[in-house]
Design an enzyme around this catalytic site. Structure first.
Site, mmCIF file in Angstrom:
data_model
loop_
_atom_site.group_PDB
_atom_site.id
_atom_site.type_symbol
_atom_site.label_atom_id
_atom_site.label_comp_id
_atom_site.label_asym_id
_atom_site.label_seq_id
_atom_site.Cartn_x
_atom_site.Cartn_y
_atom_site.Cartn_z
ATOM 1 N N LYS A 35 2.448 4.830 -16.406
ATOM 2 C CA LYS A 35 3.633 5.650 -16.661
ATOM 3 C C LYS A 35 3.541 6.917 -15.823
ATOM 4 O O LYS A 35 3.487 8.041 -16.336
ATOM 5 C CB LYS A 35 3.732 5.980 -18.158
ATOM 6 N N GLU A 77 16.166 29.229 -10.222
ATOM 7 C CA GLU A 77 16.491 29.106 -11.658
ATOM 8 C C GLU A 77 16.625 27.658 -12.102
ATOM 9 O O GLU A 77 16.152 27.263 -13.159
ATOM 10 C CB GLU A 77 17.796 29.848 -11.965
ATOM 11 N N TYR A 101 0.856 -1.202 0.000
ATOM 12 C CA TYR A 101 0.000 0.000 0.000
ATOM 13 C C TYR A 101 0.885 1.243 0.000
ATOM 14 O O TYR A 101 0.715 2.170 0.792
ATOM 15 C CB TYR A 101 -0.926 -0.026 1.227
ATOM 16 N N GLY A 102 1.820 1.275 -0.926
ATOM 17 C CA GLY A 102 2.724 2.427 -1.015
ATOM 18 C C GLY A 102 2.331 3.326 -2.167
ATOM 19 O O GLY A 102 1.145 3.541 -2.403
ATOM 20 N N GLU A 118 14.280 5.980 -15.964
ATOM 21 C CA GLU A 118 14.398 6.527 -14.600
ATOM 22 C C GLU A 118 15.852 6.833 -14.242
ATOM 23 O O GLU A 118 16.122 7.769 -13.489
ATOM 24 C CB GLU A 118 13.773 5.595 -13.572
ATOM 25 N N ASP A 172 11.944 1.265 -18.767
ATOM 26 C CA ASP A 172 11.652 1.944 -17.493
ATOM 27 C C ASP A 172 12.931 2.166 -16.697
ATOM 28 O O ASP A 172 13.166 3.246 -16.159
ATOM 29 C CB ASP A 172 10.667 1.115 -16.675
ATOM 30 N N GLU A 175 11.827 26.459 -11.204
ATOM 31 C CA GLU A 175 11.201 26.842 -12.480
ATOM 32 C C GLU A 175 11.093 25.650 -13.440
ATOM 33 O O GLU A 175 10.324 25.687 -14.409
ATOM 34 C CB GLU A 175 11.997 27.973 -13.143
#
Ligand SMILES: NC(=O)C1=CN([C@@H]2O[C@H](COP(=O)(O)OP(=O)(O)OC[C@H]3O[C@@H](n4cnc5c(N)ncnc54)[C@H](OP(=O)(O)O)[C@@H]3O)[C@@H](O)[C@H]2O)C=CC1
Ligand SMILES: CC(=O)[C@](C)(O)C(=O)O
Ligand SMILES: [Mg+2]
Ligand SMILES: [Mg+2]
Length: 330
Positions: free
Chosen positions: A131, A227, A25-26, A195, A191, A231
């Site tokens: 995704k 910066e 349950y994460g 990542e 994947d 942003e």
């Protein structure tokens, strides 16, 4: 041309006839279990003894049970605990309940693709991979939208594995945005690559390198934070909404020219060659072996890097500045 599946391509009713055990349950477990429940699917959340998540799951209106009991009761078992924990939990508490005709599923293909979990032949094995991080999966579902996702079938014992995967994808909102069919290998390798080289590793180092360059040149750390980190979301939101073209239309011509002129000097040929080496390490199983051994040694490198990174100046500066941003969820 790759086929994209949408709501109309999935029949939710075949999932509503079944019980799904969400193990864990994460980040993904909570989001997927809540979306399944709201889509009319019977869900049991499987948690370890003394789980700190059990109360939260019950507060969310979900039934909980010890992992083995959830696996025994369910027709479909969704493995949503950390990748590095899945093989041991599978062997001890899932495998004994994987009766013929049940289904075992994942949201990342690591343990199947690298042979850490080898299911019996008499079960369906498939993947439904959002995704997106879990909280965004839940937030967009509640807003009537969805995140895109991937499905893959590894074993189709029942002849309905793809239908079940599509029904599950619909139940958690993915077919609202579009679902692509892939393989466990393609999802796992892309994947891990994404990542490491772009979404997490690449972006984090780009942010830190920019911040450190400005601070070492004597500029205020707060300005460097705004910066090079704050942003970034505003820029990426434009890319998310309309691609690189939209972002380049919305920033100044000065920024657009600087983008074209300087970008390839930062992400240069050396970086591209290194990306290819990283992909090769993933494809060869070298990364998987390293990560599996890291966990067998109780994660010394992960823990040391976690500690070092949390002490980085950008984290200290950012924590103070974000206290003034009342709109950020605490
Ligand atoms: N994070 C993401 O957004 C994405 C993740 N995935 C994939 O989804 C899967 C789940 O990832 P994620 O949601 O990040 O996982 P999390 O780290 O968020 O999972 C935490 C849950 O796992 C439980 N857990 C941890 N260790 C054990 C253990 N040894 N035995 C039993 N339960 C354990 C925790 O139990 P407790 O509550 O008791 O602490 C908790 O409920 C992975 O395969 C991942 O690759 C795919 C796409 C995106
Ligand atoms: C959120 C996601 O898709 C990741 C980065 O692949 C992950 O959390 O493993
Ligand atoms: Mg991912
Ligand atoms: Mg991942």
């Amino acid at each position: 041309m790759i086929r994209i599946y949408y709501d109309q391509d999935a029949d939710l009713s075949i999932l509503q006839e079944r019980t799904v055990a969400v193990i864990g349950y994460g980040s993904q477990g909570r989001a997927q279990a809540r979306n399944l429940k709201d889509s009319g699917v019977k869900v049991i959340v499987g948690l370890r003894p003394g789980s700190s998540s059990a109360e939260l799951a019950r507060e969310d209106g979900l039934a909980t049970a010890p992992i083995g009991e959830a696996a025994r009761e369910a027709d479909i078992i969704q493995m949503l605990i950390p990748d590095e924990q899945q093989a041991e939990v599978y062997a001890g508490e899932i495998a004994p309940h994987l009766k013929a005709g049940k289904a075992l599923m994942f949201s990342h293909g690591f343990n199947i693709h690298f042979g850490q979990i080898v299911p019996p032949q008499e079960v369906d094995v498939f993947m439904v991979a959002p995704k997106s991080p879990g909280p965004m999966l839940r937030r967009l579902y509640t807003e009537g939208a969805g995140v895109p996702g991937l499905i893959a079938v590894y074993q189709d014992y029942s002849g309905r594995a793809r239908d079940l995967a599509l029904a599950y994808a619909k139940a958690i909102g993915l077919t609202r945005a579009g679902v692509f069919e892939t393989t466990f290998r393609e999802e796992t390798e892309t994947d891990l690559f994404g990542e490491q080289c772009v979404l997490c590793g690449g972006v984090a180092e780009l942010i830190k390198a920019g911040f450190e360059t400005l601070v070492e040149a004597g500029y205020a750390p707060e300005i460097a934070y705004f910066e090079c980190l704050h942003e970034l979301k505003l820029i990426v939101d434009l890319i998310y909404e309309g691609g690189l073209t939209e972002m380049r239309c919305r920033v100044s011509n000065t920024a657009e020219y600087g983008d074209y002129r300087t970008g390839p000097r930062i992400i240069d040929q050396r970086v591209r060659e290194e990306m290819k080496r990283v992909l090769a390490e993933i494809q060869s199983g070298q990364f998987a072996r390293e990560w599996i051994l890291e966990n067998k040694a109780n994660q010394p490198v992960l823990k040391a890097m976690r500690r070092r990174e949390r002490e980085h100046q950008i984290e200290r500066v950012g924590k103070e500045l974000r206290k003034m941003m009342s709109w950020l969820k605490k």
